[in-house]
Design a protein around this motif. Structure first.
Motif, mmCIF file in Angstrom:
data_model
loop_
_atom_site.group_PDB
_atom_site.id
_atom_site.type_symbol
_atom_site.label_atom_id
_atom_site.label_comp_id
_atom_site.label_asym_id
_atom_site.label_seq_id
_atom_site.Cartn_x
_atom_site.Cartn_y
_atom_site.Cartn_z
ATOM 1 N N GLY A 200 0.782 -1.229 0.000
ATOM 2 C CA GLY A 200 0.000 0.000 0.000
ATOM 3 C C GLY A 200 0.815 1.281 0.000
ATOM 4 N N LEU A 201 2.136 1.175 -0.140
ATOM 5 C CA LEU A 201 2.984 2.369 -0.198
ATOM 6 C C LEU A 201 3.141 2.799 -1.654
ATOM 7 C CD1 LEU A 201 5.681 1.425 2.463
ATOM 8 C CD2 LEU A 201 3.467 2.533 2.781
ATOM 9 N N THR A 202 3.638 4.018 -1.859
ATOM 10 C CA THR A 202 3.726 4.563 -3.213
ATOM 11 C C THR A 202 5.144 5.021 -3.530
ATOM 12 O OG1 THR A 202 1.468 5.370 -2.875
ATOM 13 C CG2 THR A 202 2.615 6.172 -4.812
ATOM 14 N N PRO A 203 6.033 4.084 -3.864
ATOM 15 C CA PRO A 203 7.380 4.494 -4.246
ATOM 16 C C PRO A 203 7.377 5.147 -5.622
ATOM 17 C CG PRO A 203 7.126 2.125 -4.485
ATOM 18 C CD PRO A 203 5.849 2.635 -3.888
ATOM 19 N N GLY A 204 8.383 5.999 -5.854
ATOM 20 C CA GLY A 204 8.515 6.662 -7.144
ATOM 21 C C GLY A 204 9.143 5.734 -8.178
ATOM 22 N N PRO A 205 9.309 6.232 -9.402
ATOM 23 C CA PRO A 205 9.901 5.426 -10.468
ATOM 24 C C PRO A 205 11.387 5.166 -10.228
ATOM 25 C CG PRO A 205 9.633 7.689 -11.198
ATOM 26 C CD PRO A 205 8.984 7.591 -9.843
ATOM 27 N N THR A 206 11.898 4.148 -10.882
ATOM 28 C CA THR A 206 13.323 3.835 -10.812
ATOM 29 C C THR A 206 14.108 4.908 -11.555
ATOM 30 O OG1 THR A 206 12.866 1.469 -10.690
ATOM 31 C CG2 THR A 206 15.081 2.109 -11.386
ATOM 32 N N GLN A 207 15.193 5.351 -10.918
ATOM 33 C CA GLN A 207 16.065 6.356 -11.515
ATOM 34 C C GLN A 207 17.486 5.800 -11.570
ATOM 35 O OE1 GLN A 207 15.552 9.663 -8.847
ATOM 36 N NE2 GLN A 207 13.624 10.271 -9.766
ATOM 37 N N TYR A 208 18.318 6.367 -12.440
ATOM 38 C CA TYR A 208 19.714 5.968 -12.607
ATOM 39 C C TYR A 208 20.594 7.212 -12.481
ATOM 40 C CZ TYR A 208 17.498 1.769 -14.384
ATOM 41 O OH TYR A 208 16.718 0.638 -14.502
ATOM 42 N N PRO A 209 20.785 7.726 -11.244
ATOM 43 C CA PRO A 209 21.491 9.001 -11.080
ATOM 44 C C PRO A 209 22.949 8.983 -11.521
ATOM 45 C CG PRO A 209 21.136 7.950 -8.965
ATOM 46 C CD PRO A 209 20.370 7.151 -9.981
ATOM 47 N N GLY A 210 23.586 7.802 -11.571
ATOM 48 C CA GLY A 210 24.973 7.705 -12.010
ATOM 49 C C GLY A 210 25.103 7.164 -13.418
ATOM 50 N N GLY A 211 24.006 7.170 -14.169
ATOM 51 C CA GLY A 211 24.012 6.592 -15.506
ATOM 52 C C GLY A 211 23.630 5.125 -15.464
ATOM 53 N N PRO A 212 23.576 4.474 -16.622
ATOM 54 C CA PRO A 212 23.082 3.104 -16.698
ATOM 55 C C PRO A 212 23.934 2.076 -15.946
ATOM 56 C CG PRO A 212 23.985 3.804 -18.806
ATOM 57 C CD PRO A 212 23.955 5.010 -17.925
ATOM 58 N N ASP A 213 25.194 2.381 -15.676
ATOM 59 C CA ASP A 213 26.061 1.439 -14.960
ATOM 60 C C ASP A 213 26.180 1.769 -13.470
ATOM 61 O OD1 ASP A 213 26.594 0.051 -17.340
ATOM 62 O OD2 ASP A 213 28.224 1.416 -17.830
ATOM 63 N N GLY A 214 25.481 2.802 -13.038
ATOM 64 C CA GLY A 214 25.540 3.221 -11.633
ATOM 65 C C GLY A 214 24.421 2.610 -10.815
ATOM 66 N N PRO A 215 24.196 3.155 -9.637
ATOM 67 C CA PRO A 215 23.150 2.622 -8.774
ATOM 68 C C PRO A 215 21.756 2.918 -9.332
ATOM 69 C CG PRO A 215 24.049 4.629 -7.846
ATOM 70 C CD PRO A 215 24.894 4.288 -9.038
ATOM 71 N N LYS A 216 20.801 2.068 -8.956
ATOM 72 C CA LYS A 216 19.388 2.305 -9.243
ATOM 73 C C LYS A 216 18.788 2.871 -7.959
ATOM 74 C CE LYS A 216 18.912 -1.927 -11.892
ATOM 75 N NZ LYS A 216 18.144 -3.178 -11.961
ATOM 76 N N THR A 217 17.931 3.879 -8.096
ATOM 77 C CA THR A 217 17.306 4.461 -6.914
ATOM 78 C C THR A 217 15.812 4.671 -7.145
ATOM 79 O OG1 THR A 217 17.667 6.761 -7.587
ATOM 80 C CG2 THR A 217 19.428 5.710 -6.315
ATOM 81 N N SER A 218 15.104 4.823 -6.054
ATOM 82 C CA SER A 218 13.701 5.212 -6.072
ATOM 83 C C SER A 218 13.455 5.989 -4.788
ATOM 84 C CB SER A 218 12.790 3.984 -6.135
ATOM 85 O OG SER A 218 11.426 4.363 -6.079
ATOM 86 N N TRP A 219 12.466 6.853 -4.798
ATOM 87 C CA TRP A 219 12.165 7.687 -3.637
ATOM 88 C C TRP A 219 10.779 7.381 -3.105
ATOM 89 C CZ3 TRP A 219 15.673 10.979 -1.432
ATOM 90 C CH2 TRP A 219 16.862 11.175 -2.155
ATOM 91 N N LEU A 220 10.657 7.560 -1.797
ATOM 92 C CA LEU A 220 9.426 7.293 -1.068
ATOM 93 C C LEU A 220 9.310 8.386 -0.008
ATOM 94 C CD1 LEU A 220 7.333 4.899 -0.696
ATOM 95 C CD2 LEU A 220 8.970 3.922 0.897
ATOM 96 N N THR A 221 8.108 8.762 0.358
ATOM 97 C CA THR A 221 7.907 9.771 1.395
ATOM 98 C C THR A 221 7.061 9.188 2.508
ATOM 99 O OG1 THR A 221 8.007 11.517 -0.275
ATOM 100 C CG2 THR A 221 7.060 12.108 1.859
ATOM 101 N N ASP A 222 7.498 9.384 3.761
ATOM 102 C CA ASP A 222 6.753 8.816 4.893
ATOM 103 C C ASP A 222 5.586 9.742 5.272
ATOM 104 O OD1 ASP A 222 7.551 10.820 6.733
ATOM 105 O OD2 ASP A 222 8.353 9.378 8.161
ATOM 106 N N PRO A 223 4.748 9.332 6.226
ATOM 107 C CA PRO A 223 3.564 10.130 6.564
ATOM 108 C C PRO A 223 3.856 11.540 7.065
ATOM 109 C CG PRO A 223 3.304 7.900 7.407
ATOM 110 C CD PRO A 223 4.718 8.024 6.899
ATOM 111 N N ASP A 224 5.052 11.811 7.575
ATOM 112 C CA ASP A 224 5.391 13.154 8.032
ATOM 113 C C ASP A 224 6.161 13.958 6.993
ATOM 114 O OD1 ASP A 224 4.392 13.535 10.811
ATOM 115 O OD2 ASP A 224 5.489 11.666 11.100
ATOM 116 N N GLY A 225 6.344 13.408 5.809
ATOM 117 C CA GLY A 225 7.028 14.129 4.739
ATOM 118 C C GLY A 225 8.517 13.863 4.651
ATOM 119 N N TYR A 226 9.049 12.958 5.509
ATOM 120 C CA TYR A 226 10.466 12.606 5.408
ATOM 121 C C TYR A 226 10.695 11.801 4.130
ATOM 122 C CZ TYR A 226 10.833 13.816 10.374
ATOM 123 O OH TYR A 226 10.820 14.462 11.583
ATOM 124 N N ARG A 227 11.739 12.161 3.391
ATOM 125 C CA ARG A 227 12.056 11.467 2.144
ATOM 126 C C ARG A 227 12.982 10.287 2.413
ATOM 127 N NH1 ARG A 227 14.185 14.446 -2.381
ATOM 128 N NH2 ARG A 227 15.957 14.803 -1.018
#
Length: 137
Positions: free
Chosen positions: A90-117
């Motif tokens: 029931g949580l809503t994570p964001g899309p997969t991102q590649y901040p270091g390019g295609p060979d770098g880490p994969k990331t996604s963002w989520l926000t908790d009920p108080d707005g902490y990222r």
């Protein structure tokens, strides 16, 4: 020295605890301090000790977002599986991102009920767990 855990204040302890247990944390223990607040100590099941503390102080009122804290980063073995699990919970994570390019880490963002990222990170195969000095060489 070493970092023991991150601690931050939450507006609604039950709501936040439901969020963080859906994320995969388990409760290690509680400290009931009356009007001084309530603490819930959490860790991921494979961690040897606490890594997150939720602090609830009802007398302080709701948490104000944007007071200097930027985000919590959490390493995951397989980001796709983690995102599927979080969505099913029931949580809503964001899309997969590649901040270091295609060979770098994969990331996604989520926000908790108080707005902490929260940043979810999957390192590339062969990368050390966590960020090390080698990442800046």
């Amino acid at each position: 020295m070493k970092t023991l855990f991150v601690s931050y204040r939450v507006t609604d302890l039950d709501r936040s605890l439901a969020f963080y247990t859906a994320l995969g944390y388990v409760e290690l223990g509680r400290v009931e301090a009356g009007e001084a607040g309530h603490l819930v100590i959490l860790s991921f099941p494979d961690e040897p000790s606490a890594s997150l503390e939720l602090v609830h102080r009802p007398a302080d009122g709701p948490v104000e977002v944007g007071t200097g804290f930027d985000h919590l980063a959490i390493q995951t073995d397989t980001l796709t599986d983690t995102l599927d699990h979080l969505t099913a919970a029931g949580l809503t994570p964001g899309p997969t991102q590649y901040p270091g390019g295609p060979d770098g880490p994969k990331t996604s963002w989520l926000t908790d009920p108080d707005g902490y990222r929260i940043e979810l990170v999957e390192w590339p195969l062969g990368h050390a767990a966590g960020i090390t000095a080698a990442d800046f060489a």
